[in-house]
Design an enzyme around this catalytic site. Sequence first.
Site, PDB file in Angstrom:
ATOM      1  N   HIS A 154       0.821  -1.219   0.000  1.00 24.09           N
ATOM      2  CA  HIS A 154       0.000   0.000   0.000  1.00 24.09           C
ATOM      3  C   HIS A 154       0.848   1.260   0.000  1.00 24.09           C
ATOM      4  CE1 HIS A 154       0.116  -1.032   4.417  1.00 24.09           C
ATOM      5  NE2 HIS A 154       0.533   0.214   4.456  1.00 24.09           N
ATOM      6  N   HIS A 189       7.700   7.036   4.043  1.00 25.43           N
ATOM      7  CA  HIS A 189       6.923   6.451   2.939  1.00 25.43           C
ATOM      8  C   HIS A 189       6.147   7.568   2.271  1.00 25.43           C
ATOM      9  CE1 HIS A 189       4.164   6.573   6.343  1.00 25.43           C
ATOM     10  NE2 HIS A 189       3.300   6.907   5.407  1.00 25.43           N
ATOM     11  N   HIS A 220       2.535   8.950  -0.146  1.00 21.47           N
ATOM     12  CA  HIS A 220       1.150   8.779  -0.588  1.00 21.47           C
ATOM     13  C   HIS A 220       1.003   9.574  -1.877  1.00 21.47           C
ATOM     14  CE1 HIS A 220      -0.239   7.047   3.291  1.00 21.47           C
ATOM     15  NE2 HIS A 220       0.732   7.811   3.788  1.00 21.47           N
ATOM     16  N   GLU A 276      -2.447  13.683   1.326  1.00 19.90           N
ATOM     17  CA  GLU A 276      -3.481  13.295   2.297  1.00 19.90           C
ATOM     18  C   GLU A 276      -4.011  14.550   2.983  1.00 19.90           C
ATOM     19  OE1 GLU A 276      -1.795   9.767   4.542  1.00 19.90           O
ATOM     20  OE2 GLU A 276      -3.277   8.880   3.204  1.00 19.90           O
ATOM     21  N   HIS A 282       5.711  11.029   4.333  1.00 21.73           N
ATOM     22  CA  HIS A 282       5.554  10.907   5.785  1.00 21.73           C
ATOM     23  C   HIS A 282       6.845  10.384   6.391  1.00 21.73           C
ATOM     24  CE1 HIS A 282       0.885  10.628   5.539  1.00 21.73           C
ATOM     25  NE2 HIS A 282       1.338  11.867   5.481  1.00 21.73           N
ATOM     26  N   THR A 332      -2.946   7.259   9.070  1.00 25.80           N
ATOM     27  CA  THR A 332      -3.933   7.474   7.988  1.00 25.80           C
ATOM     28  C   THR A 332      -4.242   6.169   7.245  1.00 25.80           C
ATOM     29  OG1 THR A 332      -2.208   7.913   6.352  1.00 25.80           O
ATOM     30  CG2 THR A 332      -3.073   9.810   7.620  1.00 25.80           C
ATOM     31  N   VAL A 333      -3.759   5.069   7.835  1.00 24.94           N
ATOM     32  CA  VAL A 333      -3.947   3.751   7.222  1.00 24.94           C
ATOM     33  C   VAL A 333      -4.412   2.826   8.333  1.00 24.94           C
ATOM     34  CG1 VAL A 333      -2.482   1.811   6.516  1.00 24.94           C
ATOM     35  CG2 VAL A 333      -2.294   3.982   5.321  1.00 24.94           C
TER      36      VAL A 333
HETATM   37  C1  LIG Z   1       5.746   2.247  10.640  1.00 25.50           C
HETATM   38  O1  LIG Z   1       4.418   1.783  10.600  1.00 25.50           O
HETATM   39  C2  LIG Z   1       3.478   2.571  10.001  1.00 25.50           C
HETATM   40  C3  LIG Z   1       3.772   3.810   9.440  1.00 25.50           C
HETATM   41  C4  LIG Z   1       2.738   4.553   8.838  1.00 25.50           C
HETATM   42  C5  LIG Z   1       1.462   4.050   8.804  1.00 25.50           C
HETATM   43  C6  LIG Z   1       0.338   4.797   8.174  1.00 25.50           C
HETATM   44  O2  LIG Z   1       0.014   5.887   8.984  1.00 25.50           O
HETATM   45  C7  LIG Z   1       0.517   6.973   8.348  1.00 25.50           C
HETATM   46  S1  LIG Z   1       0.682   8.399   9.075  1.00 25.50           S
HETATM   47  N1  LIG Z   1       0.852   6.732   7.068  1.00 25.50           N
HETATM   48  C8  LIG Z   1       0.697   5.417   6.868  1.00 25.50           C
HETATM   49  O3  LIG Z   1       0.848   4.820   5.836  1.00 25.50           O
HETATM   50  C9  LIG Z   1       1.185   2.817   9.384  1.00 25.50           C
HETATM   51  O4  LIG Z   1      -0.108   2.428   9.306  1.00 25.50           O
HETATM   52  C10 LIG Z   1      -0.415   1.170   9.861  1.00 25.50           C
HETATM   53  C11 LIG Z   1       2.193   2.072   9.975  1.00 25.50           C
HETATM   54 ZN   LIG Z   2       1.568   7.846   5.604  1.00 28.28          ZN
END
Ligand SMILES: COc1ccc([C@H]2OC(=S)NC2=O)c(OC)c1
Ligand SMILES: [Zn+2]
Length: 289
Positions: free
Chosen positions: A63, A93, A95, A105, A118, A198-199
């Site tokens: 994702h 990562h 988006h 986002e 992020h 946000t996930v």
């Molecule tokens: C290191 O683990 C993570 C990191 C980020 C997320 C999400 O939360 C945000 S902010 N962006 C995302 O993709 C995550 O979601 C389960 C787990």
């Molecule tokens: Zn994120």
Amino acid sequence: MLHWGYDEHNGPAHWKEVFPVANGDRQSPIDIKTEETKYDPSLRPLNPNYDPASAKIILNNGHSTSVEFDDTVNKSVLTGGPLSGTYRLRQIHFHWGSNDEAGSEHAVDGMKYAAELHVVHWNSEKYSSFVEAARQSDGLAVMAVFLQIGECNPQLNKITDRLDTIRIKGKRALFTNFDPSCLLPKSLDYWTYFGSLTVPPLLESVIWIVLREPISVCSEQSAFVRLTAMRMDLGLTFWFKIPASQRQDIVQLAKFRSLLSTAEDEVACCLLRNYRPPQPLKGREVRRN
Ligand SMILES: COc1ccc([C@H]2OC(=S)NC2=O)c(OC)c1
Ligand SMILES: [Zn+2]
């Protein structure tokens, strides 16, 4: 819902069916209404301090694409800003969207950028792991950086040039000697508010730090339009004079969209978008430094 994703049948509108916190009081992202943000003189300058040796691997988790860092010691940390204490870098990562008009986002006065970076940290002063911190209201600190369509970003090539080796979900590759500060804009001015991942599982444990200045990214769509316009001016078939190898460099954002959300044994499906739309503010305050 089978497994959450970003398609019509399993996208953000369905997540509440499995993760009720999706309708919680501190969900992210949000649309930042700049006129309603509040200046807070107690907010300090951000102080990111990253050791490039902490970078370990780049991976496609189906994702997003992320760079994972060694977070067993306080080698790469974020302090200052709205934070009290030391937050340890875990991963970065991105988006993005299926076209240049959306993909970030967070939004600013209703305006979305083409993508969003992020930078994820956890409170290593109070908690002993990312997983434990992710369950605490002050456990995580995520720095968000907007990616705006424009000139190609040489620093971003360090990541986009590696995406063809991790196209399939679950693929990973060595990725070290990388300091994510190279992806930060000149100004570290920011907005900050209390929110969530946000996930899914959408945990409400994030102190958000959204940088006000975007960084640039180029994309095939905008580059093609620019080149076509140039070709019209030049009246030449300018575009086809560029060797394909060089053409590759003008499609940074397109490379994210060519990642697969599917594993080796599944029917290939491109990860065209992976952004959650803005969520209700529910009375929260957004402060700025
Ligand atoms: C290191 O683990 C993570 C990191 C980020 C997320 C999400 O939360 C945000 S902010 N962006 C995302 O993709 C995550 O979601 C389960 C787990
Ligand atoms: Zn994120």
